[in-house]
Write a protein that holds these residues in place. Sequence first.
Motif, mmCIF file in Angstrom:
data_model
loop_
_atom_site.group_PDB
_atom_site.id
_atom_site.type_symbol
_atom_site.label_atom_id
_atom_site.label_comp_id
_atom_site.label_asym_id
_atom_site.label_seq_id
_atom_site.Cartn_x
_atom_site.Cartn_y
_atom_site.Cartn_z
ATOM 1 N N LYS A 60 0.798 -1.223 0.000
ATOM 2 C CA LYS A 60 0.000 0.000 0.000
ATOM 3 C C LYS A 60 0.834 1.278 0.000
ATOM 4 N N HIS A 61 2.141 1.181 0.219
ATOM 5 C CA HIS A 61 2.965 2.380 0.343
ATOM 6 C C HIS A 61 4.162 2.293 -0.601
ATOM 7 N N GLN A 62 4.255 3.245 -1.490
ATOM 8 C CA GLN A 62 5.278 3.266 -2.520
ATOM 9 C C GLN A 62 6.674 3.425 -1.937
ATOM 10 N N ILE A 63 6.776 3.995 -0.757
ATOM 11 C CA ILE A 63 8.081 4.256 -0.148
ATOM 12 C C ILE A 63 8.868 2.960 0.076
ATOM 13 N N PHE A 64 8.159 1.862 0.283
ATOM 14 C CA PHE A 64 8.824 0.580 0.518
ATOM 15 C C PHE A 64 9.226 -0.102 -0.786
ATOM 16 N N ASN A 65 8.480 0.141 -1.856
ATOM 17 C CA ASN A 65 8.737 -0.538 -3.126
ATOM 18 C C ASN A 65 10.022 -0.095 -3.798
ATOM 19 N N SER A 66 10.548 1.043 -3.395
ATOM 20 C CA SER A 66 11.772 1.566 -4.004
ATOM 21 C C SER A 66 12.996 1.370 -3.120
ATOM 22 N N SER A 67 12.841 0.650 -2.014
ATOM 23 C CA SER A 67 13.953 0.437 -1.088
ATOM 24 C C SER A 67 14.409 -1.013 -1.139
ATOM 25 N N PRO A 68 15.668 -1.291 -1.518
ATOM 26 C CA PRO A 68 16.164 -2.670 -1.563
ATOM 27 C C PRO A 68 16.029 -3.393 -0.230
ATOM 28 N N ARG A 69 16.214 -2.670 0.859
ATOM 29 C CA ARG A 69 16.121 -3.296 2.184
ATOM 30 C C ARG A 69 14.738 -3.856 2.428
ATOM 31 N N TYR A 70 13.712 -3.070 2.122
ATOM 32 C CA TYR A 70 12.338 -3.522 2.373
ATOM 33 C C TYR A 70 11.886 -4.544 1.334
ATOM 34 N N ILE A 71 12.437 -4.477 0.137
ATOM 35 C CA ILE A 71 12.108 -5.495 -0.871
ATOM 36 C C ILE A 71 12.641 -6.861 -0.428
ATOM 37 N N LEU A 72 13.882 -6.887 0.059
ATOM 38 C CA LEU A 72 14.440 -8.133 0.563
ATOM 39 C C LEU A 72 13.662 -8.624 1.784
#
Length: 324
Positions: free
Chosen positions: A50-62
């Motif tokens: 629901k939040h785009q801020i996480f989709n652009s962060s490698p840390r949160y993607i992993l």
Amino acid sequence: MNLSSVNGSFVVNAVERDTFTTAVTKNVIVTVLCISINYINSTLVHTFRKHQIFNSSPRYILFIHLVINDMMQLALSTLLHIISYALYKINVPFCLILLIITITTTLNTPLNLAGMAVECYIAICIPLRHSQICTVRNTYILIGLIWAVSALSILPDLFILLITEPLQFFHSRAFCVRDMVFRGTYSLKKRDASHIVCLVFVWLSLFYTHLRIVFTAKGATADFKKARNTILLHGFQLLLCMMVYVRPMFEQCLIYLLPQNYSTIRFSSYVIAQILPRFVSPIVYGLRDQLFRRYVRRYLVCKVSTSNNQRKNVTVPRVMIKLK
């Protein structure tokens, strides 16, 4: 419960099994833990989407890949655990599908954690190159490599099974445990060898990155105690996840010493090595993260407010009907 040694692996002969009460208790414990952990993990996945801020962060993607992987692993391993009690034996092709996916997702977890540790090391120790190395594209490539390495660990066992076992075996029913399906001597030795190699690789990667992070944090942050506690907590979680590499050998030693406690040993090692790390992961890497925790709290507050408004909308007409 009698045990026989087949190709160096201890295989249970179904002479004695758990009592009905013991079997129900074990399955209830496993099912409740699975549902609870996956509910927490589904909340984290929903927050990520629901939040785009996480989709652009490698840390949160992993991190979210770790969460989704653990949800799959926990659901499938719980299903296999229930099947082992409810059906005992299932068709070999169906068992192979469940085992291959479960083993692959199980091996993904330590490798994913190693990738997260390397990303954290780059962010803290060489921050100027972080944006160049840790891109979203490279993160998805790393995830693909993690799946490829884990799959390469189990697929050779499948090919060996197809070559060595007679056709009747694939039309039969089997107790769906890795050592009883992939029972060849080569498969068992290859499993132990690959686990040792992965254990050494992951352990050295984690030891080096976390040691460098601790020294960097000691010189760069005033709140060194908090950073040290975080590293220790991560180390505990990583230790739990790496138990998957030593679990087969540890189980064999305990079963050799205490053959009458086969079922208890299997269940205890399953809970400790498979379920406990999946319970700790969302807490260590998700809810302790300030940014992620803030968005999760916002989602939960909105959900509670929405449910309260729905209750008010339902109760108000009833009151009006009574007044009339």
